[in-house]
Design a protein around this motif. Structure first.
Motif, PDB file in Angstrom:
ATOM      1  N   GLY A 263      40.956  41.019  46.378  1.00 10.11           N
ATOM      2  CA  GLY A 263      42.227  41.682  46.623  1.00 10.11           C
ATOM      3  C   GLY A 263      43.112  41.712  45.397  1.00 10.11           C
ATOM      4  O   GLY A 263      43.085  40.800  44.572  1.00 10.11           O
ATOM      5  N   THR A 264      43.884  42.786  45.291  1.00 15.85           N
ATOM      6  CA  THR A 264      44.873  42.937  44.230  1.00 15.85           C
ATOM      7  C   THR A 264      46.209  43.267  44.875  1.00 15.85           C
ATOM      8  O   THR A 264      46.277  44.123  45.757  1.00 15.85           O
ATOM      9  CB  THR A 264      44.483  44.053  43.254  1.00 15.85           C
ATOM     10  N   ALA A 265      47.262  42.573  44.429  1.00 19.46           N
ATOM     11  CA  ALA A 265      48.582  42.761  45.043  1.00 19.46           C
ATOM     12  C   ALA A 265      49.613  43.111  43.991  1.00 19.46           C
ATOM     13  O   ALA A 265      49.486  42.753  42.817  1.00 19.46           O
ATOM     14  CB  ALA A 265      49.011  41.497  45.777  1.00 19.46           C
ATOM     15  N   THR A 266      50.645  43.799  44.444  1.00 14.76           N
ATOM     16  CA  THR A 266      51.820  44.059  43.616  1.00 14.76           C
ATOM     17  C   THR A 266      53.048  43.553  44.340  1.00 14.76           C
ATOM     18  O   THR A 266      53.108  43.551  45.581  1.00 14.76           O
ATOM     19  CB  THR A 266      51.956  45.566  43.324  1.00 14.76           C
ATOM     20  N   GLY A 267      54.028  43.079  43.584  1.00 12.94           N
ATOM     21  CA  GLY A 267      55.262  42.607  44.189  1.00 12.94           C
ATOM     22  C   GLY A 267      56.175  43.750  44.570  1.00 12.94           C
ATOM     23  O   GLY A 267      56.208  44.798  43.912  1.00 12.94           O
ATOM     24  N   LEU A 268      56.943  43.560  45.640  1.00 14.10           N
ATOM     25  CA  LEU A 268      57.839  44.595  46.151  1.00 14.10           C
ATOM     26  C   LEU A 268      59.308  44.298  45.858  1.00 14.10           C
ATOM     27  O   LEU A 268      60.159  45.134  46.146  1.00 14.10           O
ATOM     28  CB  LEU A 268      57.639  44.749  47.663  1.00 14.10           C
ATOM     29  N   THR A 269      59.590  43.110  45.299  1.00 12.22           N
ATOM     30  CA  THR A 269      60.961  42.725  44.984  1.00 12.22           C
ATOM     31  C   THR A 269      60.992  42.075  43.606  1.00 12.22           C
ATOM     32  O   THR A 269      59.954  41.632  43.098  1.00 12.22           O
ATOM     33  CB  THR A 269      61.510  41.731  46.029  1.00 12.22           C
ATOM     34  N   PRO A 270      62.171  41.967  42.988  1.00 13.98           N
ATOM     35  CA  PRO A 270      62.247  41.340  41.658  1.00 13.98           C
ATOM     36  C   PRO A 270      61.767  39.895  41.639  1.00 13.98           C
ATOM     37  O   PRO A 270      61.287  39.415  40.598  1.00 13.98           O
ATOM     38  CB  PRO A 270      63.737  41.427  41.320  1.00 13.98           C
ATOM     39  N   ASP A 271      61.889  39.170  42.753  1.00 13.04           N
ATOM     40  CA  ASP A 271      61.459  37.775  42.794  1.00 13.04           C
ATOM     41  C   ASP A 271      59.972  37.616  43.039  1.00 13.04           C
ATOM     42  O   ASP A 271      59.462  36.491  43.065  1.00 13.04           O
ATOM     43  CB  ASP A 271      62.222  37.014  43.883  1.00 13.04           C
ATOM     44  N   SER A 272      59.256  38.720  43.241  1.00 17.15           N
ATOM     45  CA  SER A 272      57.825  38.663  43.520  1.00 17.15           C
ATOM     46  C   SER A 272      57.020  38.722  42.235  1.00 17.15           C
ATOM     47  O   SER A 272      57.493  39.185  41.194  1.00 17.15           O
ATOM     48  CB  SER A 272      57.418  39.832  44.420  1.00 17.15           C
ATOM     49  N   ALA A 273      55.792  38.268  42.315  1.00 14.45           N
ATOM     50  CA  ALA A 273      54.875  38.398  41.189  1.00 14.45           C
ATOM     51  C   ALA A 273      54.657  39.878  40.876  1.00 14.45           C
ATOM     52  O   ALA A 273      54.586  40.710  41.782  1.00 14.45           O
ATOM     53  CB  ALA A 273      53.552  37.720  41.511  1.00 14.45           C
TER      54      ALA A 273
END
Length: 285
Positions: A263-273
């Motif tokens: 899996g590959t993820a992207t953050g949706l908020t500034p505090d996310s990776a």
């Protein structure tokens, strides 16, 4: 960051948990072992936020018990930017899948819960910030278990030599790791025919030092054939300004005994990776 992970650690993550599920990366489901069946679950996680990078390896075992219960434990080692790997935590868990409503031949709704406690092995930490007197782990009780004793000594040595910048990335909310905390997940899993599965978790985290936090995990998987499935996952805090990640996942089923999920993820908020990459391999014995 110097990425100096030994190659055999990377290999072990691809041939052999954290809060991994059985069929998903960050969402627990009810696909747990039958009584006295054993699952071995291994994962490799990488995340990056700005200039901060983290790597970790997780190895877990889950044993099916009568009455819908499963008991398990996972062991985590990590590198949070120092270029040195160290033991981080051991996490015992207990899960119960107690309710299942079936309709049709391949459709059902299953409910359950999981609880556990993450025990840090590198000493007391809070949100990965270090300062003042360092709290070191007492290794004397592990002398009779050479592997764990050596890991404990290595963790203490690494802790003495390793520190984060004051403005380094920290984890709070439901995304804690490497610090003492308990957690509870309420699990619902919906199977829609033979090929589609939806799972959801309500998550509560109870830090030993700090306020409780609450969040969610959601997952969808479509199985295209006997060998391959793909899906989406999302996890985050109920605080809209907290960490929120959206994953694209694929799972391969070489045979009935094991599966490989990437899996590959992207953050949706500034505090996310900014980026998170995970792999999960499950052996079923």
């Amino acid at each position: 960051m110097k990425t100096t992970a030994p190659l055999f650690f990377i290999a072990s993550a691809t041939v052999v948990f954290g809060h991994h599920g059985q069929d998903f990366l960050v969402t627990l489901d009810t696909a747990t072992p039958h009584p006295w069946q054993l699952f071995s679950t291994s994962g490799f996680d990488y995340s990056k936020q700005g200039s901060e990078e983290e790597l970790s390896l997780l190895q877990g075992f889950t044993l099916g018990l009568p009455g819908g219960f499963t008991a398990g434990a996972s062991y985590r080692i990590g590198d949070e930017g120092s270029g040195q790997w160290a033991s981080e935590s051991i996490t015992p868990t207990l899960q119960w899948n107690g309710a299942k409503l079936e309709w049709g031949e391949h459709s059902s709704l299953s409910l359950g819960f999981a609880l556990g406690w993450e025990i840090p092995t590198r000493g007391t930490s809070s949100n990965h910030s270090h300062g003042g007197d360092l709290a070191l782990q007492d290794c004397s009780s592990l002398i009779g278990i050479p592997a764990l004793y050596q890991a404990c000594l290595l963790a203490n040595e690494e802790r003495l030599n390793h520190s984060h910048d004051e403005d380094g990335h920290s984890h709070d909310g439901i995304h804690r790791h490497g610090e003492s905390h308990g957690f509870l997940r309420l699990i619902a899993e919906l199977e829609l025919g033979e090929r589609d599965k939806i799972a959801s978790n309500l998550i509560a985290v109870f830090p030993e030092d700090g306020d409780s936090a609450f969040g969610y995990a959601l997952a969808y998987r479509h199985r295209f054939n006997e060998l391959f499935s793909a899906g989406l996952e999302a996890t985050g805090d109920f605080d809209s300004n907290g960490e929120h990640l959206l994953y694209l996942t694929t799972t391969f089923y070489p045979n009935d005994s094991f599966s490989i999920t990437l899996g590959t993820a992207t953050g949706l908020t500034p505090d996310s990776a900014d980026l998170s990459v995970q792999s999960l391999l499950t052996w079923r014995f």
